[in-house]
Design an enzyme around this catalytic site. Structure first.
Site, short mmCIF file in Angstrom:
data_model
loop_
_atom_site.label_atom_id
_atom_site.label_comp_id
_atom_site.label_asym_id
_atom_site.label_seq_id
_atom_site.Cartn_x
_atom_site.Cartn_y
_atom_site.Cartn_z
N ARG A 85 3.86 -18.50 -1.57
CA ARG A 85 3.18 -17.80 -0.47
C ARG A 85 2.85 -18.74 0.68
NH1 ARG A 85 -0.85 -13.43 -3.54
NH2 ARG A 85 0.78 -11.85 -3.80
N LYS A 126 3.80 1.32 -18.34
CA LYS A 126 3.22 2.66 -18.24
C LYS A 126 3.82 3.50 -17.12
CE LYS A 126 -1.30 1.30 -20.10
NZ LYS A 126 -2.76 1.27 -19.86
N GLY A 151 4.46 -8.49 -9.29
CA GLY A 151 4.18 -9.72 -10.01
C GLY A 151 5.08 -9.99 -11.19
N GLY A 166 0.55 -5.05 -4.98
CA GLY A 166 0.12 -3.69 -4.67
C GLY A 166 0.72 -3.14 -3.40
#
Length: 405
Positions: free
Chosen positions: A37, A198, A355, A378
């Site tokens: 980053r 999930k 991630g 996100g």
């Protein structure tokens, strides 16, 4: 949404440029373990400084929840940025107040100043108007280069932009260009590989992709839920039993949208999820009651890699199996390496993010071989879900209504 305003629309010479970065890097035992980053931010800082700006960098780090937490200070990051830029980077252990104002006043053209963790202040995550205004008074213009924080309407991502002429940095511009290539104006056919544990956490993502892609590969534990929803016995495998109806609805919607869904046809099974646990391969129709699925099998790998050759664009989010532990990393590694080979030969554009995805591609040794790998988590997901991100919307020409300070 309007046209994104970038550094191409900014003449920074002599201006105090308030630059929102994402310096939320992984740290272990006081040492930064991955500087990706930071490295991706450097072109924007360097360009602004070379063009004569006085660069004032804002960022959050970790989750101090509005309190000063010494080990979450950005101070050590200043030294890394300085070494990478080969230019001095000053640091102030606050991001508002007289000490900061004095440091900003001392800045000369081409100099860089890093301020303290914005999340040391409760006003950051609350997007407090007063805190936003105090930050905005430090700059003449605002540049947001933190795509990974753009899904949050925080003071340093959205609030500040209400008070200053605002622009996207080069990293933000690159992220949005890659995502546009993936879903808005892609070369077809388009495929999406979605993995992870999930369905419930990726419902919006899958729903949006079904309307945009031609092939949807589903892997990881969420594939177990789809199999079980169709009556397949999956033994002790991880699944979401309460999501069976949802899984069937997704498959129906896929057919209505002419989107092919590819599920595992064979799997790697074991009694325990442990490193080098005894494992075997079986058809999805033959999973024993005392075993659990931990990876896709060789036939599934061959099926996916064959279909990759017919695609022009691939969006990737999530691993195909429990890649963290051998031997359950084989499917993820094999498919990643095939996608990378097709990308390097110019046959496929690959846009990946999230991630676990970045970790999986790094594990496969191909993180630098994809067309674009997003370090955002996100924000990457919400964009793929078709949501508007407040930190981006505020940077468009349609949103440039500056509120006087």
């Amino acid at each position: 949404m309007g046209t994104l305003r970038t550094l191409n629309h900014l003449s920074p010479e002599g201006k105090r440029v308030l630059l929102r970065a994402d310096l939320n890097v992984p740290v272990r035992d006081g040492q930064v373990t991955d500087t990706t980053r930071i490295d991706r931010l450097l072109p924007t800082i360097d360009e602004l400084a070379r063009k004569g700006a006085r660069v004032i960098v804002l960022s959050h780090f970790d989750r101090p929840k509005g309190k000063v937490v010494p080990h979450m200070s950005l101070g050590p990051i200043a030294e890394i940025i300085s070494a990478r830029l080969k230019r001095d980077v000053h640091f102030v252990p606050n991001c508002i107040g007289p000490e900061v104002e004095q440091a900003v006043a001392r800045l000369k053209d081409t100099e860089v100043l890093l301020l303290e963790n914005t999340r040391f202040y409760e006003g950051e995550e609350a997007n407090d108007p007063e805190f936003s205004a105090m930050l905005a008074r430090l700059g003449d213009v605002f540049v947001n280069d933190a795509f990974s924080a753009a899904h949050r309407a925080h003071a340093s991502t959205e609030g500040v932009a209400r008070h200053l002429p605002s622009f996207a940095g080069r990293l933000m511009e690159a992220e949005l260009s890659a995502l546009s290539t993936a879903l808005e104006n892609p070369d077809r056919p388009v495929g999406a590989l979605i993995g992870g544990a999930k369905i419930s956490t990726k419902l919006d993502l899958i729903g949006n992709l079904l309307e945009k892609v031609d092939v949807l590969f589903i892997g990881g534990a969420m594939a177990n839920t789809f199999l079980a929803a169709q009556g397949v016995a999956i033994g002790k495998s991880l699944q979401e039993a309460d999501m069976h109806e949802t899984a069937r609805d997704i498959l129906t919607k896929a057919r209505e949208n002419n989107c092919e869904v590819v599920l595992p046809v064979d799997v790697v099974i074991a009694e325990k999820f442990e490193k080098n646990a005894p494992s075997s391969v079986c058809k999805t129709s033959d999973i024993p009651g005392d075993k659990m699925v931990l990876d896709a099998g060789p036939e599934t790998i061959s099926l996916i890699t064959a279909k990759l050759k017919d695609l022009k664009t691939l969006v990737w989010n999530g691993p195909l199996g429990a890649f963290e532990i051998a031997p359950f990393d084989k499917a993820t590694v094999a498919v990643a390496q095939e996608a990378a080979a097709l990308t390097k030969s110019g046959e496929l554009k690959t846009i990946a993010g999230g991630g676990d995805t970045v970790s999986a591609l790094r594990h496969a040794g191909v993180v630098h071989d994809m067309t674009y790998v997003s370090t955002a988590g996100g924000a990457f997901l919400e964009w793929l879900e078709g949501k508007l991100l407040p930190g981006i919307t505020i940077l468009t020409d349609a949103a440039q209504h500056v509120i006087p300070l």
